[in-house]
Design an enzyme around this catalytic site. Structure first.
Site, PDB file in Angstrom:
ATOM      1  N   ASP A  68       0.813  -1.207   0.000  1.00 41.95           N
ATOM      2  CA  ASP A  68       0.000   0.000   0.000  1.00 41.95           C
ATOM      3  C   ASP A  68       0.851   1.263   0.000  1.00 41.95           C
ATOM      4  O   ASP A  68       2.076   1.195   0.139  1.00 41.95           O
ATOM      5  CB  ASP A  68      -0.978   0.011   1.193  1.00 41.95           C
ATOM      6  N   ASP A 137      -7.592  -3.092  14.174  1.00 40.29           N
ATOM      7  CA  ASP A 137      -8.980  -3.295  13.729  1.00 40.29           C
ATOM      8  C   ASP A 137      -9.100  -4.461  12.748  1.00 40.29           C
ATOM      9  O   ASP A 137     -10.142  -4.652  12.137  1.00 40.29           O
ATOM     10  CB  ASP A 137      -9.527  -2.008  13.093  1.00 40.29           C
ATOM     11  N   HIS A 139      -7.305  -4.838   9.965  1.00 33.86           N
ATOM     12  CA  HIS A 139      -6.989  -4.569   8.558  1.00 33.86           C
ATOM     13  C   HIS A 139      -5.709  -5.294   8.139  1.00 33.86           C
ATOM     14  O   HIS A 139      -4.809  -5.528   8.941  1.00 33.86           O
ATOM     15  CB  HIS A 139      -6.938  -3.069   8.250  1.00 33.86           C
ATOM     16  N   GLU A 144      -9.675  -1.794   5.389  1.00 28.77           N
ATOM     17  CA  GLU A 144     -10.337  -1.555   6.670  1.00 28.77           C
ATOM     18  C   GLU A 144     -11.582  -2.428   6.774  1.00 28.77           C
ATOM     19  O   GLU A 144     -12.035  -2.991   5.775  1.00 28.77           O
ATOM     20  CB  GLU A 144     -10.708  -0.068   6.784  1.00 28.77           C
TER      21      GLU A 144
HETATM   22  P1  PGA Z   1       2.252  -2.169  12.654  1.00 32.04           P
HETATM   23  O1  PGA Z   1       1.023  -1.944  11.660  1.00 32.04           O
HETATM   24  O2  PGA Z   1       3.046  -3.287  12.042  1.00 32.04           O
HETATM   25  O3  PGA Z   1       3.002  -0.889  12.661  1.00 32.04           O
HETATM   26  O4  PGA Z   1       1.648  -2.550  13.964  1.00 32.04           O
HETATM   27  C1  PGA Z   1       0.349  -3.066  11.174  1.00 32.04           C
HETATM   28  C2  PGA Z   1      -0.747  -2.627  10.225  1.00 32.04           C
HETATM   29  O5  PGA Z   1      -1.333  -1.549  10.426  1.00 32.04           O
HETATM   30  O6  PGA Z   1      -1.042  -3.381   9.286  1.00 32.04           O
END
Ligand code: PGA
Length: 261
Positions: A68, A137, A139, A144
């Protein structure tokens, strides 16, 4: 079936996944890696850099696709995922930057960025192994809750929660972009192999839902249950809400030697 592996530390997780990726590159020198950003995959990149330094392997043909990108950050902005992938993956591993793609987050062309990216992934022959983190959450990528399981790369709007989670990287929470271009759940499901990593108590609920909860767009990571070759690598804290933990440990302890990660 989702394989669940619980390890003692982030470093151990990084080492395990890095070795798996190196075995893939050994078999397929132009392997296509699906690259994730965020804090979670960093131990994998660190371990890979260490293993490559100790035992050089030709990675000049390795190809990569990031999951992304934010919309509206210049590629040279240090918080763009283009910059982060360059800094944390391409440079330390010595990959060929021309072979590493990140969705185009330019605002003016964002409408078409998804189709372009999908074409590039198809032209590369698809992604061999996709690294994934998971949001609090649920994702994966920036899909999302509510994202379609068939979705392909497209523009999405970040949730308030995700923008708060990522505010630590920006001067102020208001500076976190609102939109992103992300591989879809359909794109992720097409990768030949999924390796999802999660560390820390904050991820435990999302992980339990993803692995053992119903398959639901409310927890986008539950899409991994639809994938024939998905593994989840967790520390104890991230695994702490799994109901079938004893069984996962038993499976791992009795793994046939031919069935490596
Ligand atoms: P993080 O983010 O590895 O910084 O915890 C994970 C994500 O948002 O997919």
């Amino acid at each position: 079936v989702t394989e669940v592996i619980v390890v003692g530390s982030q470093a151990e997780a990084g080492e395990l996944v890095a070795r798996s990726i190196l075995r893939l590159i050994g078999k397929k020198p132009d392997a296509v890696l699906g690259l994730a950003t965020g804090s979670t995959p960093l131990p994998v990149y660190h371990a890979l850099a260490g293993l490559l330094a100790a035992n050089p392997v030709d990675v000049s043909r390795v190809r990569g696709f990031a999951l992304d990108e934010y919309v509206g950050l210049a590629p040279e902005n240090p918080q763009s995922y283009r910059s982060i992938i360059t800094r944390e993956v391409v440079e330390p591993l010595g990959l060929n930057p021309a072979l590493i793609q990140v969705p185009n987050g330019a605002e003016a062309t964002a409408e078409h960025a998804g189709e372009e990216y999908e074409r590039a992934i198809v032209a590369a022959g698809g992604i061999d192994v996709q690294l994934l983190g998971i949001g609090t959450d649920g994702h994966i990528g920036f899909n999302e809750p509510g994202s379609s399981f068939e979705s392909l790369t497209r523009v999405k709007t970040l949730t308030r929660q995700t923008r708060e989670d990522n505010a630590r990287f920006f001067p102020s929470p208001a500076d976190v972009p609102v939109h992103c271009v992300t591989q879809g759940l359909g794109t992720i499901r097409r990768a030949r192999r999924l390796l999802l990593l999660a560390f820390g108590e904050g991820k435990a609920r999302a992980v339990a839902g993803a692995v053992e909860g119903p398959v639901t767009a409310s927890n986008p990571a539950s899409a991994i249950q639809l994938h024939p070759k998905a593994a989840v690598i967790l520390d104890e804290a991230a695994a702490s809400q799994l109901a079938n933990l004893d069984y996962y440990r038993f499976v791992w302890d009795n793994k046939p030697p031919w069935q490596q990660l």
